[in-house]
Design a protein around this motif. Structure first.
Motif, PDB file in Angstrom:
ATOM      1  N   ASN A 139      41.994  79.958  -7.589  1.00 51.24           N
ATOM      2  CA  ASN A 139      42.836  78.832  -7.205  1.00 51.24           C
ATOM      3  C   ASN A 139      42.195  78.027  -6.075  1.00 51.24           C
ATOM      4  O   ASN A 139      42.196  76.784  -6.096  1.00 51.24           O
ATOM      5  N   VAL A 142      50.337  81.693  -4.113  1.00 53.38           N
ATOM      6  CA  VAL A 142      50.024  81.457  -5.517  1.00 53.38           C
ATOM      7  C   VAL A 142      50.710  82.511  -6.372  1.00 53.38           C
ATOM      8  O   VAL A 142      50.744  83.695  -6.015  1.00 53.38           O
ATOM      9  N   ASN A 145      49.508  75.733   0.986  1.00 54.63           N
ATOM     10  CA  ASN A 145      49.331  76.803  -0.007  1.00 54.63           C
ATOM     11  C   ASN A 145      49.537  78.179   0.610  1.00 54.63           C
ATOM     12  O   ASN A 145      49.965  79.119  -0.059  1.00 54.63           O
TER      13      ASN A 145
END
Length: 325
Positions: free
Chosen positions: A288, A239, A234
């Motif tokens: 998130n 994001v 990630n």
């Protein structure tokens, strides 16, 4: 002549050799004397029989005249329990404030002693009360686990999970084992391999139980490592709508912390490491990250029993209902 309580207690009694009385369970007008190890308990037989079907049946038939010890003209009934267990058990019966149900706190040795004799002497309400205390501390749902520090009634004394594991094994309480084993996996590995000390009591596992702990711990750590890897990925793929300049580096720092652990801890990872990310993530990335941790925690909890070779949660729930019945 009627004796007052103080006068009665001062009257000499011919105690059996090497025996002492339990002062807090010695009622001057009691009609039943129990002997456990070298300790004598004078209590009310009818009160005990009303709560225990085993004692009710036992007391229906008086002991034979010959070969039985007596005290103050009444027979002494010998029970083959530890004096400590019997003390906890009788206090739970005769003192309503001693062993209250959750949320009133208690101690694990008390729970163990009460449960052992409640099962032996068929005192159902004490059995269910003891099981409720254990479940409050070693729950069966992730939401209960998350709230555990607020609701547990057994304090986190050093190596409590090892003592709880021994209790679960003795009384076939498999439904508590997943959370107990997770806790054991959060302790140094040497305690599982060698021994752990709980209140001066050295606890060692037999090899099949050691193997179960070792194999399950390995699977837990593999899942934690996978979560750390996902955090790294990630970081490499930011994001959408991220507005922070330090979000990627914060994910990497979180991954480094998790990957360095050699013991279980992911179920509480998000809550316990808020100081690492709370001011470093933007609002979008924090949301998130929270969702990612929640999803991974739920997956770990769902698979927790099978990691240790136990039935799935739905089967363990059936065992719990049977135990409380």
């Amino acid at each position: 002549m009627i004796l007052h309580e103080e006068e009665h207690m001062q009257r000499p009694a011919l105690f059996p050799e090497h025996c002492t009385r339990a002062d807090d369970l010695w009622f001057y007008d009691g009609n039943l004397t129990l002997k456990a190890e070298n300790t004598l308990f004078r209590i009310y037989g009818g009160f005990l029989a009303a709560r225990s079907s085993v004692f009710r049946d036992m007391l229906e038939f008086p002991p034979p005249e010959d070969g039985n010890e007596t005290l103050d003209g009444s027979h002494i009934v010998t029970v083959y329990d530890s004096a400590k267990d019997l003390s906890y058990f009788l206090k739970a019966i005769f003192d309503s404030s001693f062993f209250m149900p959750p949320p009133t706190p208690t101690d694990l040795p008390i729970v163990e002693g009460v449960l052992r004799l409640a099962l032996k002497y068929d005192v159902q309400y004490l059995k269910r009360r003891a099981l409720s205390h254990l479940i409050s501390t070693f729950p069966m749902s992730l939401s209960a686990w998350k709230n555990r520090e607020k609701t547990r009634t057994i304090p986190p004394v050093d190596n409590t999970p090892f003592a709880a594991f021994r209790i679960a094994r003795e009384f076939d309480l498999d439904f508590m084992l997943p959370s107990i084993l997770y806790c054991i996996s959060s302790h140094p590995f040497e305690k599982t391999l060698d021994s752990a000390v709980f209140q001066d009591d050295k606890i060692s596992f037999v090899w099949p139980d050691k193997r179960m702990c070792i194999v399950g711990r390995q699977k837990l750590l593999m899942m934690q490592s996978q979560s750390a890897l996902n955090m790294t990925r990630n970081a490499e793929a930011p994001v959408a709508e991220c507005t922070g300049s330090s979000c990627a580096s914060t994910r990497l720092r979180c991954a480094d912390i998790l990957s360095a652990w050699d013991m279980a801890g992911f179920l509480d990872y998000f809550e316990d490491n808020a100081n690492v990310y709370s001011h470093e993530f933007c609002t979008v990335c924090r949301t998130n990250f929270k969702e990612m941790c929640a999803l991974a925690s739920q997956q770990m909890w769902s698979e927790l029993p099978t990691m240790f070779g136990l039935p799935r949660w739905d089967e363990l729930e059936k065992s719990r209902l049977f135990a409380f019945d």
